[in-house]
Design a protein around this motif. Structure first.
Motif, PDB file in Angstrom:
ATOM      1  N   ARG A 200     103.944 117.366 157.003  1.00 42.88           N
ATOM      2  CA  ARG A 200     104.305 117.248 155.594  1.00 42.88           C
ATOM      3  C   ARG A 200     105.630 116.499 155.495  1.00 42.88           C
ATOM      4  N   PRO A 201     105.942 115.916 154.334  1.00 39.08           N
ATOM      5  CA  PRO A 201     107.214 115.205 154.184  1.00 39.08           C
ATOM      6  C   PRO A 201     108.399 116.140 154.405  1.00 39.08           C
ATOM      7  N   PRO A 202     109.505 115.622 154.941  1.00 38.69           N
ATOM      8  CA  PRO A 202     110.684 116.470 155.190  1.00 38.69           C
ATOM      9  C   PRO A 202     111.308 117.029 153.920  1.00 38.69           C
ATOM     10  N   VAL A 203     111.117 116.350 152.785  1.00 44.67           N
ATOM     11  CA  VAL A 203     111.622 116.837 151.499  1.00 44.67           C
ATOM     12  C   VAL A 203     110.475 116.792 150.493  1.00 44.67           C
TER      13      VAL A 203
ATOM     14  N   ASP B 241     106.551 107.948 146.095  1.00 44.26           N
ATOM     15  CA  ASP B 241     105.515 108.752 146.753  1.00 44.26           C
ATOM     16  C   ASP B 241     105.974 109.074 148.168  1.00 44.26           C
ATOM     17  N   LEU B 242     105.895 110.343 148.511  1.00 45.92           N
ATOM     18  CA  LEU B 242     106.269 110.803 149.844  1.00 45.92           C
ATOM     19  C   LEU B 242     105.035 111.321 150.562  1.00 45.92           C
ATOM     20  N   SER B 243     104.843 110.891 151.793  1.00 46.65           N
ATOM     21  CA  SER B 243     103.722 111.349 152.613  1.00 46.65           C
ATOM     22  C   SER B 243     104.241 111.682 154.001  1.00 46.65           C
ATOM     23  N   PRO B 244     103.454 112.356 154.815  1.00 48.31           N
ATOM     24  CA  PRO B 244     103.906 112.640 156.181  1.00 48.31           C
ATOM     25  C   PRO B 244     104.243 111.385 156.977  1.00 48.31           C
ATOM     26  N   ASN B 245     103.657 110.241 156.608  1.00 50.06           N
ATOM     27  CA  ASN B 245     103.869 109.010 157.368  1.00 50.06           C
ATOM     28  C   ASN B 245     105.005 108.141 156.846  1.00 50.06           C
ATOM     29  N   GLY B 246     105.527 108.447 155.647  1.00 49.92           N
ATOM     30  CA  GLY B 246     106.615 107.628 155.146  1.00 49.92           C
ATOM     31  C   GLY B 246     106.802 107.691 153.647  1.00 49.92           C
ATOM     32  N   ILE B 247     107.476 106.673 153.116  1.00 55.22           N
ATOM     33  CA  ILE B 247     107.926 106.628 151.723  1.00 55.22           C
ATOM     34  C   ILE B 247     107.399 105.360 151.081  1.00 55.22           C
ATOM     35  N   THR B 248     106.947 105.470 149.836  1.00 56.71           N
ATOM     36  CA  THR B 248     106.495 104.312 149.072  1.00 56.71           C
ATOM     37  C   THR B 248     107.204 104.303 147.730  1.00 56.71           C
ATOM     38  N   VAL B 249     107.757 103.145 147.357  1.00 56.71           N
ATOM     39  CA  VAL B 249     108.481 103.006 146.093  1.00 56.71           C
ATOM     40  C   VAL B 249     107.930 101.808 145.332  1.00 56.71           C
ATOM     41  N   ILE B 250     107.669 102.012 144.044  1.00 54.28           N
ATOM     42  CA  ILE B 250     107.285 100.931 143.138  1.00 54.28           C
ATOM     43  C   ILE B 250     108.322 100.888 142.023  1.00 54.28           C
TER      44      ILE B 250
ATOM     45  N   ALA C 280     107.830  99.962 151.314  1.00 53.18           N
ATOM     46  CA  ALA C 280     107.501 101.105 152.163  1.00 53.18           C
ATOM     47  C   ALA C 280     108.646 101.409 153.117  1.00 53.18           C
ATOM     48  N   GLY C 281     108.876 102.682 153.368  1.00 58.23           N
ATOM     49  CA  GLY C 281     109.889 103.122 154.322  1.00 58.23           C
ATOM     50  C   GLY C 281     109.301 104.146 155.268  1.00 58.23           C
ATOM     51  N   VAL C 282     110.015 104.431 156.320  1.00 67.03           N
ATOM     52  CA  VAL C 282     109.560 105.392 157.328  1.00 67.03           C
ATOM     53  C   VAL C 282     110.556 106.538 157.430  1.00 67.03           C
ATOM     54  N   TRP C 283     110.097 107.634 158.000  1.00 66.92           N
ATOM     55  CA  TRP C 283     110.972 108.770 158.262  1.00 66.92           C
ATOM     56  C   TRP C 283     111.666 108.568 159.606  1.00 66.92           C
ATOM     57  N   SER C 284     112.968 108.718 159.626  1.00 70.16           N
ATOM     58  CA  SER C 284     113.719 108.619 160.878  1.00 70.16           C
ATOM     59  C   SER C 284     113.691 109.941 161.623  1.00 70.16           C
ATOM     60  N   ALA C 285     113.811 109.843 162.920  1.00 67.95           N
ATOM     61  CA  ALA C 285     113.865 111.048 163.746  1.00 67.95           C
ATOM     62  C   ALA C 285     115.294 111.578 163.737  1.00 67.95           C
TER      63      ALA C 285
ATOM     64  N   ARG D 273     114.249 101.144 163.574  1.00 62.95           N
ATOM     65  CA  ARG D 273     113.300 100.511 164.489  1.00 62.95           C
ATOM     66  C   ARG D 273     112.109 101.434 164.703  1.00 62.95           C
ATOM     67  N   ALA D 274     111.011 100.831 165.141  1.00 61.62           N
ATOM     68  CA  ALA D 274     109.758 101.578 165.229  1.00 61.62           C
ATOM     69  C   ALA D 274     109.866 102.799 166.133  1.00 61.62           C
ATOM     70  N   ASP D 275     110.659 102.712 167.194  1.00 62.77           N
ATOM     71  CA  ASP D 275     110.703 103.834 168.127  1.00 62.77           C
ATOM     72  C   ASP D 275     111.547 105.005 167.613  1.00 62.77           C
ATOM     73  N   THR D 276     112.156 104.869 166.438  1.00 62.96           N
ATOM     74  CA  THR D 276     112.920 105.982 165.890  1.00 62.96           C
ATOM     75  C   THR D 276     112.194 106.651 164.729  1.00 62.96           C
ATOM     76  N   SER D 277     111.039 106.122 164.309  1.00 60.41           N
ATOM     77  CA  SER D 277     110.315 106.686 163.182  1.00 60.41           C
ATOM     78  C   SER D 277     109.421 107.823 163.644  1.00 60.41           C
ATOM     79  N   VAL D 278     109.157 108.745 162.736  1.00 60.36           N
ATOM     80  CA  VAL D 278     108.340 109.910 163.065  1.00 60.36           C
ATOM     81  C   VAL D 278     107.369 110.172 161.921  1.00 60.36           C
ATOM     82  N   SER D 279     106.334 110.950 162.197  1.00 56.95           N
ATOM     83  CA  SER D 279     105.442 111.474 161.174  1.00 56.95           C
ATOM     84  C   SER D 279     105.304 112.968 161.416  1.00 56.95           C
TER      85      SER D 279
END
Length: 241
Positions: A140-143, A157-166, A175-180, A131-137
């Motif tokens: 730099r990416p955690p990995v 592609d990994l960015s500070p704001n999330g994950i993109t897969v093609i 698109a995915g987000v980083w969890s806290a 859920r949106a309230d558990t995502s973080v930025s």
């Protein structure tokens, strides 16, 4: 789907769902039949017919079973190829000397990873995502991307704001987000799970896009979405199998 029964009584039949795949060791030979899905699916079809389901309902049930089988295999392939520092993150064939062979593969044959699928009305939240309230930025990416192994042909592609897969040979973007994480020590493990979830959801979208009935698309293009004339579906991954 195969219908079988006594010739003298057309009403007494046993519905079966059979899944086959090309033999990896002999691509030009006879296909290999998967039967580990078939037992509970046969039972569900028999129960549906016994309860008087319409032909359309039985067909929708069989299509959902086919979707489940393909989706499970897609998650399996993600597990085979997904590595962190050259080691599988979620081995689909986890070695465990204390579990019988059938159980060490997990409920879906994917080890620790369990795929949950539902069919019917669209979901209100993004399927399989925190859920949106558990995502973080972060700064730099955690990995780091270079430490990860992924499916051949897949773009990650990994960015500070999330994950993109093609996916391979496709232009669709998942698109995915980083969890806290709950504690700092778990940040890498949580990030690896977020990447895996996004990669798996990307492959599930590919399955939905390419599963056709008489040349027509059967399922909505993404989990939790509605598409006119298509069956809606939702998906979630848990990591406790």
């Amino acid at each position: 789907m195969v219908w079988s029964g006594a010739d003298s009584d057309p009403g007494a039949f046993t519905p079966r769902v059979d899944f086959t795949t090309p033999d990896l060791h002999d691509p030009h030979g006879a296909p290999v039949q998967f039967r580990w899905f078939g037992l509970w699916e046969d039972d569900q079809l028999i129960a549906a017919c016994a309860r008087g389901f319409s032909d359309e309902q039985v067909l929708a049930l069989a299509l959902s079973m086919a979707h489940y089988a393909l989706a499970t295999l897609a998650v399996h392939e993600v597990g085979e190829w997904y590595t962190y520092r050259s080691s599988q993150v979620y081995p689909p064939h986890r070695p465990d000397p204390y579990l019988p062979h059938e159980e060490d593969r997990g409920p879906d044959g994917n080890g620790q990873v369990v795929l949950w699928l539902t069919y019917g009305s669209p979901a209100s939240d993004a399927a399989g995502q925190p859920r949106a309230d558990t995502s973080v930025s972060a700064d730099r990416p955690p990995v780091r991307r270079e430490e990860l192994g992924i499916l051949p042909g897949q773009t990650l592609d990994l960015s500070p704001n999330g994950i993109t897969v093609i996916p391979p040979a496709d232009r669709s973007v998942t698109a995915g987000v980083w969890s806290a994480p709950r504690d700092e020590d778990a940040s890498v493990a949580v990030a690896l799970r977020d990447v895996h979830r996004t990669m798996a959801m990307s492959e599930l979208a590919v399955v939905a896009a390419h599963l056709h009935l008489s040349g027509q698309t059967v399922f909505a293009p993404t989990p939790g979405s509605a598409h006119r004339g298509c069956l809606s579906w939702d998906a979630c991954l848990t990591y406790d199998g």
